[in-house]
Design an enzyme around this catalytic site. Sequence first.
Site, PDB file in Angstrom:
ATOM      1  N   PHE A 109       0.977  -1.196   0.008  1.00 23.45           N
ATOM      2  CA  PHE A 109      -0.207   0.187  -0.089  1.00 23.45           C
ATOM      3  C   PHE A 109       0.735   1.224  -0.054  1.00 23.45           C
ATOM      4  O   PHE A 109       0.208   2.225  -0.195  1.00 23.45           O
ATOM      5  CB  PHE A 109      -0.990   0.278   1.299  1.00 23.45           C
ATOM      6  N   GLU A 139      -5.038  -4.249  -2.116  1.00 27.36           N
ATOM      7  CA  GLU A 139      -6.452  -3.889  -2.369  1.00 27.36           C
ATOM      8  C   GLU A 139      -6.766  -2.352  -1.701  1.00 27.36           C
ATOM      9  O   GLU A 139      -7.784  -2.205  -1.744  1.00 27.36           O
ATOM     10  CB  GLU A 139      -7.291  -4.891  -1.718  1.00 27.36           C
ATOM     11  N   SER A 146       5.235  -7.000   3.406  1.00 24.33           N
ATOM     12  CA  SER A 146       5.400  -7.232   4.740  1.00 24.33           C
ATOM     13  C   SER A 146       6.323  -8.443   4.781  1.00 24.33           C
ATOM     14  O   SER A 146       6.238  -9.441   3.824  1.00 24.33           O
ATOM     15  CB  SER A 146       4.661  -7.374   5.680  1.00 24.33           C
ATOM     16  N   CYS A 163       9.869   1.645   3.493  1.00 24.81           N
ATOM     17  CA  CYS A 163      10.754   0.663   3.956  1.00 24.81           C
ATOM     18  C   CYS A 163      12.111   1.062   4.100  1.00 24.81           C
ATOM     19  O   CYS A 163      12.800   0.435   4.591  1.00 24.81           O
ATOM     20  CB  CYS A 163      10.639  -0.735   3.098  1.00 24.81           C
ATOM     21  N   GLU A 211       8.968  -3.895  13.152  1.00 24.72           N
ATOM     22  CA  GLU A 211       8.758  -3.002  12.131  1.00 24.72           C
ATOM     23  C   GLU A 211       7.452  -2.098  12.758  1.00 24.72           C
ATOM     24  O   GLU A 211       6.383  -2.556  12.592  1.00 24.72           O
ATOM     25  CB  GLU A 211       8.222  -3.252  10.977  1.00 24.72           C
TER      26      GLU A 211
HETATM   27  P1  NAD Z   1       1.206  -6.496   3.024  1.00 22.31           P
HETATM   28  O1  NAD Z   1       2.373  -7.773   3.547  1.00 22.31           O
HETATM   29  O2  NAD Z   1       0.235  -6.657   4.074  1.00 22.31           O
HETATM   30  O3  NAD Z   1       0.533  -6.901   1.848  1.00 22.31           O
HETATM   31  C1  NAD Z   1       1.515  -6.539   0.545  1.00 22.31           C
HETATM   32  C2  NAD Z   1       0.571  -7.454  -0.648  1.00 22.31           C
HETATM   33  O4  NAD Z   1       0.348  -8.597   0.067  1.00 22.31           O
HETATM   34  C3  NAD Z   1      -0.593  -6.821  -0.793  1.00 22.31           C
HETATM   35  O5  NAD Z   1      -0.934  -6.725  -2.251  1.00 22.31           O
HETATM   36  C4  NAD Z   1      -1.806  -7.691  -0.026  1.00 22.31           C
HETATM   37  O6  NAD Z   1      -3.124  -7.843  -0.562  1.00 22.31           O
HETATM   38  C5  NAD Z   1      -1.127  -9.167  -0.016  1.00 22.31           C
HETATM   39  N1  NAD Z   1      -1.260  -9.914   1.183  1.00 22.31           N
HETATM   40  C6  NAD Z   1      -1.695  -9.327   2.213  1.00 22.31           C
HETATM   41  N2  NAD Z   1      -1.570 -10.468   3.411  1.00 22.31           N
HETATM   42  C7  NAD Z   1      -1.510 -11.662   2.475  1.00 22.31           C
HETATM   43  C8  NAD Z   1      -1.644 -12.883   2.909  1.00 22.31           C
HETATM   44  N3  NAD Z   1      -1.869 -13.279   4.217  1.00 22.31           N
HETATM   45  N4  NAD Z   1      -1.328 -13.766   2.064  1.00 22.31           N
HETATM   46  C9  NAD Z   1      -1.092 -13.393   0.729  1.00 22.31           C
HETATM   47  N5  NAD Z   1      -0.830 -12.230   0.302  1.00 22.31           N
HETATM   48  C10 NAD Z   1      -1.240 -11.254   1.376  1.00 22.31           C
HETATM   49  O7  NAD Z   1       1.911  -5.275   3.077  1.00 22.31           O
HETATM   50  P2  NAD Z   1       1.372  -3.648   3.207  1.00 22.31           P
HETATM   51  O8  NAD Z   1       1.082  -3.478   4.599  1.00 22.31           O
HETATM   52  O9  NAD Z   1       0.620  -3.550   2.087  1.00 22.31           O
HETATM   53  O10 NAD Z   1       2.838  -2.933   2.861  1.00 22.31           O
HETATM   54  C11 NAD Z   1       3.692  -2.504   3.904  1.00 22.31           C
HETATM   55  C12 NAD Z   1       4.979  -3.471   4.092  1.00 22.31           C
HETATM   56  O11 NAD Z   1       5.481  -3.462   2.853  1.00 22.31           O
HETATM   57  C13 NAD Z   1       5.741  -3.040   5.068  1.00 22.31           C
HETATM   58  O12 NAD Z   1       6.302  -4.281   5.978  1.00 22.31           O
HETATM   59  C14 NAD Z   1       6.939  -2.341   4.414  1.00 22.31           C
HETATM   60  O13 NAD Z   1       8.296  -2.642   4.839  1.00 22.31           O
HETATM   61  C15 NAD Z   1       6.891  -3.419   3.219  1.00 22.31           C
HETATM   62  N6  NAD Z   1       7.575  -2.798   1.981  1.00 22.31           N
HETATM   63  C16 NAD Z   1       8.699  -3.236   1.819  1.00 22.31           C
HETATM   64  C17 NAD Z   1       9.613  -2.753   0.757  1.00 22.31           C
HETATM   65  C18 NAD Z   1      10.927  -3.128   0.555  1.00 22.31           C
HETATM   66  O14 NAD Z   1      11.369  -2.839  -0.603  1.00 22.31           O
HETATM   67  N7  NAD Z   1      11.320  -4.139   0.962  1.00 22.31           N
HETATM   68  C19 NAD Z   1       8.860  -1.505   0.008  1.00 22.31           C
HETATM   69  C20 NAD Z   1       7.813  -1.199   0.203  1.00 22.31           C
HETATM   70  C21 NAD Z   1       7.146  -1.748   1.332  1.00 22.31           C
END
Ligand code: NAD
Length: 489
Positions: free
Chosen positions: A154, A181, A231, A286, A380
């Site tokens: 997101f 989403e 994440s 991140c 985090e």
């Molecule tokens: P998230 O892991 O909740 O969601 C990421 C994606 O995974 C979304 O498209 C979501 O629909 C999907 N998802 C969520 N739960 C799931 C599950 N149980 N099974 C399968 N798919 C699932 O992350 P977020 O809250 O959208 O974003 C924030 C996180 O992203 C933070 O931890 C941040 O550090 C990380 N991030 C990392 C980088 C990097 O380069 N390392 C860059 C941007 C964001």
Amino acid sequence: MSTVTQKYDEVKNFVGGQFKVNGQQKMEVVCPLDGSTLSNVPLSGMKDLSEAVEAAQTAFPAWSAMTVKERVDILFNYRQLVKDNVEMLAQLVHEENGKMIGEARAEVMKSIELTEFACSMPQMVSGQIMEVSKGVECRVERKPLGVVACISPFNFPHMVPHWTVPNALALGNCVILKPSEVVPLSAVKMAEMLKEAGLPDGVFSVVNGDKEIVEALCDHPGIEAVSFVGSTNVAKIVYRRASSNLKRCVALGGAKNHLLVMPDAHVNMTAANVVASMAGCAGQRCMAAAAMVAVGDVSHIIDQIIVEAKKIVVGENLGSVISKEAKERIEKYIAEAEAAGAKILVDGRNATVADKEGGFYVGATIIDHVKPEMNIAKEEVFGPVLSIIRAEDLDQALEIENSSNYGNAAAVFTQSGGTARYVMEKASAGMIGVNIGVPVPREPFSFGGWNESKFGVGDITGESSIEFWTQLKKTTTKWNPEAWTNWMS
Ligand code: NAD
């Protein structure tokens, strides 16, 4: 279907060059700035994905047969469309994600830069040829993988899809994007603009949804590779599931970035950088500074950090966090740290913005005397919160940094070249900053962390991504008729 008034049309999947209304379950898309309803998004499943994969498979032969120059011609058009619409796209990012409009604009500008890198693919992807024996030539070419998937988080609704989509397309793949989403609106514009730029139908698709569609992307036999950003917990699930289904996968996870501040650091520059790193995009980056390791006596710098943090005003130069749950989670970390003996120097809890009482705001927060064993130091937080951890010397500071499960970024603030060199060598992170609070490598350098901040080989952007999105075809030829005997290498 929601009866609440919504600002934008409902989000639809984009398959075979068309937006499609299916009968899927829908989820509300909320504006975190004020809690209003922006739209609603379909939660797709395997059936919707299969349609997108079929459309992509139909498009793949013609798309992959085009020259890379022909393909990037379309991306040049696309870049211009994004450039002509920066304000509209930034406004959308601002509304769906909650970051300030200036930050949203910077995000869209970064998408342009990423597209430019993809446009330079013809200069980077030539193969190799050599006469390995008289009249016998070996030749190596890069070929696309086929239909590939990109799953995004997101926090950068426009930029993170541009880490992967333009490069994967330029290299001849057909791409299926699964945006978060929570922020699906920017991907709609991406689909519209790629179509307007001339991308053939089926080459790019968007399937919306949550866990179910992510699992389908990991399982579908028609998908060759999966890139994921999100994440760490989900990165692990996706990496395991996609690779157990024999797909190529790179999965970027969460972060806990440490900034090591030395007593000799430039006071104003350090304070401004530390605060900008921790509070920019409401700490939902991140690459954000989560922990500052204060080495020795740096009280003069901490005093200036407090001054800088107090200049931050929610709603003016600090946006919202993504949701009510995120606000509650962040404030819980602060309360737990306080209860465990940490000292709150600047308290951003209970922040509100006039006329936006429904929004999700946390003010800039600085907490001193955080201990490495506290949850706030290990996990985090993903909010505008800086934990200051005290260390007696540089080696102890590095020990604290090295003990993190994560390893996205680390930085040192110092005026000593020797100290900087030592940290560059010893820090356990993929991206290191010297006097820089957000050390994002710019193209052609690649983006990617270490430890539990990334799973898979290589990085997600830059030259490293060329490896990820292609496979090598090696051809050996013999055209001299006199060498008719079998040739053996
Ligand atoms: P998230 O892991 O909740 O969601 C990421 C994606 O995974 C979304 O498209 C979501 O629909 C999907 N998802 C969520 N739960 C799931 C599950 N149980 N099974 C399968 N798919 C699932 O992350 P977020 O809250 O959208 O974003 C924030 C996180 O992203 C933070 O931890 C941040 O550090 C990380 N991030 C990392 C980088 C990097 O380069 N390392 C860059 C941007 C964001």
